[in-house]
Design a protein around this motif. Structure first.
Motif, mmCIF file in Angstrom:
data_model
loop_
_atom_site.group_PDB
_atom_site.id
_atom_site.type_symbol
_atom_site.label_atom_id
_atom_site.label_comp_id
_atom_site.label_asym_id
_atom_site.label_seq_id
_atom_site.Cartn_x
_atom_site.Cartn_y
_atom_site.Cartn_z
ATOM 1 N N VAL A 344 0.837 -1.193 0.000
ATOM 2 C CA VAL A 344 0.000 0.000 0.000
ATOM 3 C C VAL A 344 0.878 1.251 0.000
ATOM 4 O O VAL A 344 1.895 1.310 0.714
ATOM 5 N N ALA A 345 0.538 2.236 -0.818
ATOM 6 C CA ALA A 345 1.338 3.460 -0.923
ATOM 7 C C ALA A 345 1.437 4.144 0.438
ATOM 8 O O ALA A 345 0.452 4.251 1.171
ATOM 9 N N ASP A 346 2.637 4.652 0.748
ATOM 10 C CA ASP A 346 2.877 5.156 2.100
ATOM 11 C C ASP A 346 2.198 6.489 2.390
ATOM 12 O O ASP A 346 2.070 6.872 3.559
ATOM 13 N N LYS A 347 1.737 7.215 1.371
ATOM 14 C CA LYS A 347 1.079 8.512 1.606
ATOM 15 C C LYS A 347 -0.434 8.388 1.772
ATOM 16 O O LYS A 347 -1.123 9.382 2.006
ATOM 17 N N THR A 348 -0.961 7.178 1.655
ATOM 18 C CA THR A 348 -2.401 6.976 1.806
ATOM 19 C C THR A 348 -2.767 6.853 3.284
ATOM 20 O O THR A 348 -1.893 6.725 4.152
ATOM 21 N N LEU A 349 -4.054 6.870 3.577
ATOM 22 C CA LEU A 349 -4.507 6.711 4.958
ATOM 23 C C LEU A 349 -4.020 5.392 5.550
ATOM 24 O O LEU A 349 -3.479 5.347 6.653
#
Length: 381
Positions: A344-349
């Protein structure tokens, strides 16, 4: 995968009872031994030839036990010794040089026999660092595997910790599917080779995005029953090799995987806000305590929590356990990660929640988040 052992006895009937107990447990591979009890030096020669992990030795009295134990351990310090005798007139636990030697009766309950064997093994084996973390779902579909995978990635990529994720659900293996891995080997093979991990470890694991996975994906449809001692060897090996050892378990703990949960630093039960998941989380915690997990090592992860959903404190009241971590309901980010076969992308919730979770496990000494340091995929830096 079984525990290798030898039996040395002067009395054939007593030897047969110990042998039957070992066979009935299903956890032992017994090497052939003479029909008589050899001298201590001859025992040492046989032990060096067969290299068992454990020896059962019939003792007649305390002085004999001291003498045999001293001779065996001076030449074979890594072999565990468990004495047995029926007409024993002194204490069953003897303090020897730097350790304890137990002498058990041959008529013994299965659970007591298993406990004594484990005690004998622990007396000669350093269990290693307290760095094992377990994720287990309250029910199938709670997202425990996704949490385990992404927290493992965050530990490696954000916290700079050497990390391995071990999939102990031998019939599943979602991490390999999420990341589109094509592993050459699986956790089943690691368990089968648990006696010889040092020589084949780097071939068994699958490196991915700065950490390692021991996947269950690609396992055969027919999976052999794992032995608790194979898991114990795997635990001991990985504890010394990595800073964090993460296990992804199915919701039901069995006789073999009990070795994992009972020795873990923390067992995280992952649930969602739905009532069935919460009720089953409480049931899972009770079952884990019955399996020997201390209650203070049990923690709850509330997954897929929405802002407009029930308050975590109310959920904790239903559970009867405090909530240690909350992961937001960020389905879009997880869906995109699955489509792209990556973490999961690290800038997402969700990505930020996984990173925050990882930092609680990594625990930087100075209270800050240092920049990521280079770490090896195969061992702790």
């Amino acid at each position: 995968m079984m525990l290798t052992a030898m039996i040395f006895a002067a009395n054939g009937d007593l030897s047969s009872r110990i042998q039957r107990r070992c066979i009935n447990s299903g956890d032992f591979n017994l090497f052939h031994t003479p029909d008589y009890r050899p001298s201590a030096p001859d025992m040492v020669r046989l032990i060096n030839s067969y290299n068992p992990e454990l020896v059962f030795v019939e003792f007649h009295d305390r002085e004999e036990a001291f003498r045999f134990e001293s001779t065996i351990h001076s030449s074979c310090p890594n072999v565990a010794i468990l004495g047995f005798a029926d007409n024993w007139e002194t204490e069953r636990i003897i303090k020897t040089s730097g350790r304890y030697l137990a002498v058990i009766p041959t008529v013994i309950a299965p659970e007591d026999f298993e406990r004594q064997v484990e005690g004998a093994m622990n007396a000669v084996q350093n269990p290693g660092p307290d760095n094992v973390i377990v994720f287990i779902p309250s029910k199938a579909g709670s997202g425990a595997s996704t949490v385990a995978l992404n927290v493992s990635g965050a530990l490696a990529n954000k916290c700079g910790k050497s990390t391995i994720l071990i999939e102990a659900d031998l019939h599943s293996g979602p991490a390999g599917m999420y990341l589109n891995l094509d592993p050459k080997h699986t956790v089943v093979e690691a368990l089968e080779e648990s006696h010889h991990l040092e020589g084949c470890w780097n071939d068994l694991i699958t490196p991915v995005q700065n950490f390692a996975i021991l996947p269950a994906y690609h396992t055969k449809s027919s999976v052999p029953q794992a032995c608790p001692w194979a898991y114990r060897r795997l635990l001991r090996f990985t504890r010394f090799r990595y800073e964090h050892v993460i296990f992804d378990l199915p919701e039901v703990v069995n006789h073999a995987t009990e070795a994992i949960v009972s020795s873990a630093k923390t067992v995280y039960v992952v649930c969602t806000p739905e009532v069935p998941s919460l009720m089953l989380a409480r049931k899972r915690c009770a079952g884990l305590i019955d399996r020997g997990v201390p209650e203070d090592r049990l923690k709850i992860v509330l997954n897929r929590h929405s802002k407009d959903g029930p308050d975590p404190s109310a959920i904790a009241g239903i559970l009867g356990y405090p909530i240690a971590q909350t992961i937001p309901n960020d389905y879009k980010s997880l869906w995109e990660a699955n489509l792209k076969r990556r973490l999961v992308a690290d800038k997402t919730l969700a990505g930020r929640a996984y990173e925050a979770f990882a930092w609680t496990l990594a625990g930087p000494a100075d209270g800050t988040k240092p920049g990521r340091k280079p770490v090896g995929l195969f061992s702790a830096a």
